[in-house]
Design an enzyme around this catalytic site. Structure first.
Site, PDB file in Angstrom:
ATOM      1  N   ASP A  82     -91.040-103.775 -11.867  1.00  0.00           N
ATOM      2  CA  ASP A  82     -90.005-103.145 -12.029  1.00  0.00           C
ATOM      3  C   ASP A  82     -89.650-103.144 -13.525  1.00  0.00           C
ATOM      4  OD1 ASP A  82     -87.643-101.801 -11.355  1.00  0.00           O
ATOM      5  OD2 ASP A  82     -86.520-103.316 -10.650  1.00  0.00           O
ATOM      6  N   HIS A  83     -89.429-101.860 -14.053  1.00  0.00           N
ATOM      7  CA  HIS A  83     -88.998-101.539 -15.360  1.00  0.00           C
ATOM      8  C   HIS A  83     -89.772-102.382 -16.362  1.00  0.00           C
ATOM      9  CE1 HIS A  83     -85.012 -99.777 -14.542  1.00  0.00           C
ATOM     10  NE2 HIS A  83     -84.890-100.809 -13.465  1.00  0.00           N
ATOM     11  N   ASP A 104     -91.000 -97.836 -17.705  1.00  0.00           N
ATOM     12  CA  ASP A 104     -89.685 -97.523 -17.808  1.00  0.00           C
ATOM     13  C   ASP A 104     -89.528 -96.843 -19.436  1.00  0.00           C
ATOM     14  OD1 ASP A 104     -87.043 -96.743 -17.979  1.00  0.00           O
ATOM     15  OD2 ASP A 104     -86.067 -98.314 -17.447  1.00  0.00           O
ATOM     16  N   GLU A 134     -89.808 -92.942 -14.745  1.00  0.00           N
ATOM     17  CA  GLU A 134     -88.296 -92.783 -14.675  1.00  0.00           C
ATOM     18  C   GLU A 134     -87.897 -91.735 -15.637  1.00  0.00           C
ATOM     19  OE1 GLU A 134     -85.493 -95.858 -14.119  1.00  0.00           O
ATOM     20  OE2 GLU A 134     -84.129 -94.795 -15.238  1.00  0.00           O
ATOM     21  N   HIS A 181     -77.135 -99.391 -13.177  1.00  0.00           N
ATOM     22  CA  HIS A 181     -77.430-100.845 -12.512  1.00  0.00           C
ATOM     23  C   HIS A 181     -76.445-102.005 -12.546  1.00  0.00           C
ATOM     24  CE1 HIS A 181     -81.413 -99.187 -13.907  1.00  0.00           C
ATOM     25  NE2 HIS A 181     -81.689 -99.811 -12.877  1.00  0.00           N
ATOM     26  N   GLY A 210     -80.198 -98.840  -9.413  1.00  0.00           N
ATOM     27  CA  GLY A 210     -78.986 -99.287  -8.997  1.00  0.00           C
ATOM     28  C   GLY A 210     -78.414 -99.042  -7.722  1.00  0.00           C
ATOM     29  N   THR A 212     -77.089-101.240  -5.606  1.00  0.00           N
ATOM     30  CA  THR A 212     -75.841-102.061  -5.228  1.00  0.00           C
ATOM     31  C   THR A 212     -74.670-101.185  -5.422  1.00  0.00           C
ATOM     32  OG1 THR A 212     -76.860-104.053  -6.018  1.00  0.00           O
ATOM     33  CG2 THR A 212     -74.551-103.789  -6.087  1.00  0.00           C
ATOM     34  N   ASN A 231     -83.832 -99.418  -5.171  1.00  0.00           N
ATOM     35  CA  ASN A 231     -83.898-101.019  -5.871  1.00  0.00           C
ATOM     36  C   ASN A 231     -82.746-101.552  -5.569  1.00  0.00           C
ATOM     37  OD1 ASN A 231     -86.406 -99.694  -6.494  1.00  0.00           O
ATOM     38  ND2 ASN A 231     -86.331-100.371  -8.615  1.00  0.00           N
TER      39      ASN A 231
HETATM   40  P1  13P Z   1     -78.758-103.058  -8.764  1.00  0.00           P
HETATM   41  O1  13P Z   1     -78.679-104.420  -9.765  1.00  0.00           O
HETATM   42  O2  13P Z   1     -77.411-102.201  -9.066  1.00  0.00           O
HETATM   43  O3  13P Z   1     -78.925-103.556  -7.330  1.00  0.00           O
HETATM   44  O4  13P Z   1     -79.997-102.441  -9.176  1.00  0.00           O
HETATM   45  C1  13P Z   1     -81.359-103.013  -8.965  1.00  0.00           C
HETATM   46  C2  13P Z   1     -82.420-101.943  -9.570  1.00  0.00           C
HETATM   47  O5  13P Z   1     -82.361-100.591  -9.790  1.00  0.00           O
HETATM   48  C3  13P Z   1     -83.548-102.716 -10.273  1.00  0.00           C
HETATM   49  O6  13P Z   1     -84.380-102.039 -10.577  1.00  0.00           O
END
Ligand code: 13P
Length: 389
Positions: A82-83, A104, A134, A181, A210, A212, A231
């Site tokens: 990731d990223h 990313d 992205e 995020h 992001g 969450t 994610n």
């Molecule tokens: P959150 O931390 O907002 O859940 O996002 C996680 C994310 O996008 C990881 O790539």
């Protein structure tokens, strides 16, 4: 077995209208919690490792556990970088066992983003690995207060998304449509019309970063409009933190007592998401439609014409150094026959992450140079076979 091709997994989600959870893991408790949730709900799942977290764990060590957890699962699992910030990290992550990578470069201008993403795509293609790019900028850092990283959201434009996907040939696109995020105050306002247009223009699985902090109903309209991978990290980190807080408040002393229950708390939150995003109960269908992720063993047995065995050792050491760096090579074992009268004295066993590496390895300039200069001139007597295990 159940590590599967991530492209097959996400194509299934995209065509059947649900999203797979891509949960960032930072410890064994996270791996255990996420896998328990996936098993309980019979869901495909992605274990992600974000480069922004590499200061908190040893990437190689944690990957060994991630891979073990994925291999022993009964549900389909993909392992994702990731990223990823550079081509080098992408190559390393593949060596450690990732079978999907995200590059990313979204904070760079379009042309630079395209060039950086394309470079990762070219490398990953030779490894059989799908790539997520992205476009547009999702500010914030996973696991931190969004307010501490107040960068402006840059929304993904439909026209640029078309150009980006055509020129980079990424398999999945992460879009910026209003999320950030990390921990935020209030619920984000999402630009669903924009997402709808991007989805109509691209017809490839889209990714939401992001994850969450959204209202339950928001996920449904995201998935309806092409989001096939969500994610998610901050809420898992917060639930783990709350659990530790409660243990401390209950006057529990010592590490094991204070982290007691963390994996279970993570499992409960991951399970809630999996059910909400529609991936529960999809494991069997995904397994049926997905190519299993099996390595290839490239085996060579050979004799040399060197008079001095020390020269063989020098050649082998140089080969291990050079060949282990080629993208898609996971491990190299070299050996000498135990029996003195064996038909062949030496072996190379090179593990490739995917059968695509058979060709990309053979043609890689470092392999060509080593083989032509050091190996083939002295090892004409050899047998070479690729095995899928
Ligand atoms: P959150 O931390 O907002 O859940 O996002 C996680 C994310 O996008 C990881 O790539």
């Amino acid at each position: 077995m159940p590590i599967v091709n991530m492209k097959d997994m996400l194509n299934h989600a995209y065509t059947h209208g649900y999203a797979v959870g891509a949960f960032d893991v930072v410890s064994l408790d996270f791996i255990t919690g996420v896998m328990d949730a996936a098993e309980r709900t019979k869901a495909p799942v992605i274990l992600s490792l974000a480069e922004s977290h590499f200061d908190y764990f040893d990437f190689e060590l944690l990957m060994a556990a991630v891979e073990k957890a994925a291999k022993r699962a009964s549900v389909p699992v993909a392992i994702h970088l990731d990223h990823g910030a550079s081509l080098e990290t992408a190559i390393t992550s593949i060596r450690f066992g990732c079978n999907g990578v995200m590059v990313d470069a979204s904070h760079h201008p379009l042309e630079q983003n395209i060039a950086r993403t394309r470079a990762v795509r070219n490398m990953a293609q030779g490894c059989g690995i799908p790539v997520e790019g992205e476009l547009g900028y999702v500010p914030g850092v996973e696991g931190e207060d969004a307010e501490r990283h107040p960068g402006e959201i840059s929304y993904t434009s439909v026209e640029e998304a078309k150009t980006f996907v055509e020129r980079t040939e990424v398999d999945f696109l992460a879009v910026s449509i209003g999320t950030v995020h990390g921990r935020m105050k209030g619920t984000p306002k999402l630009d669903i019309d924009r997402l709808k247009d991007i989805n109509a223009a691209l017809s490839i699985p889209l990714v939401l970063h992001g994850g969450t902090g959204l209202a339950d109903a928001q996920y449904a309209s995201l998935i309806e409009n092409g989001i096939a991978k969500i994610n998610y990290y901050t809420a898992l980190a917060d639930t783990a933190g709350d659990c530790i807080d409660n243990n401390v408040k209950a006057q529990t002393r010592g590490y094991t007592g204070q982290v007691k229950g963390v994996a279970n708390a993570i499992a409960q939150e991951a399970e809630r998401c999996i059910k909400l995003w529609g991936s529960a109960g999809r494991a069997d269908a995904v397994l049926e439609k997905s190519t299993p992720w099996n390595p290839v063993e490239h085996l060579i047995i050979y004799n040399t014409t060197n008079a001095d065995p020390a020269d063989d050792v020098g050649m082998i050491t140089e080969g291990e150094r050079v060949l282990s760096q080629i993208p898609g090579v996971r491990r190299i074992y070299t050996g000498t026959a135990v029996q003195e009268n064996a038909g062949y004295k030496y072996t190379w066993l090179v593990q490739f992450c995917h059968k695509a590496v058979i060709d990309s390895y053979r043609e890689h300039p470092d392999h060509v140079a080593f083989a032509d200069t050091h190996f083939r001139p002295i090892a004409g007597d050899r047998v070479s076979i690729d095995y899928q295990t």
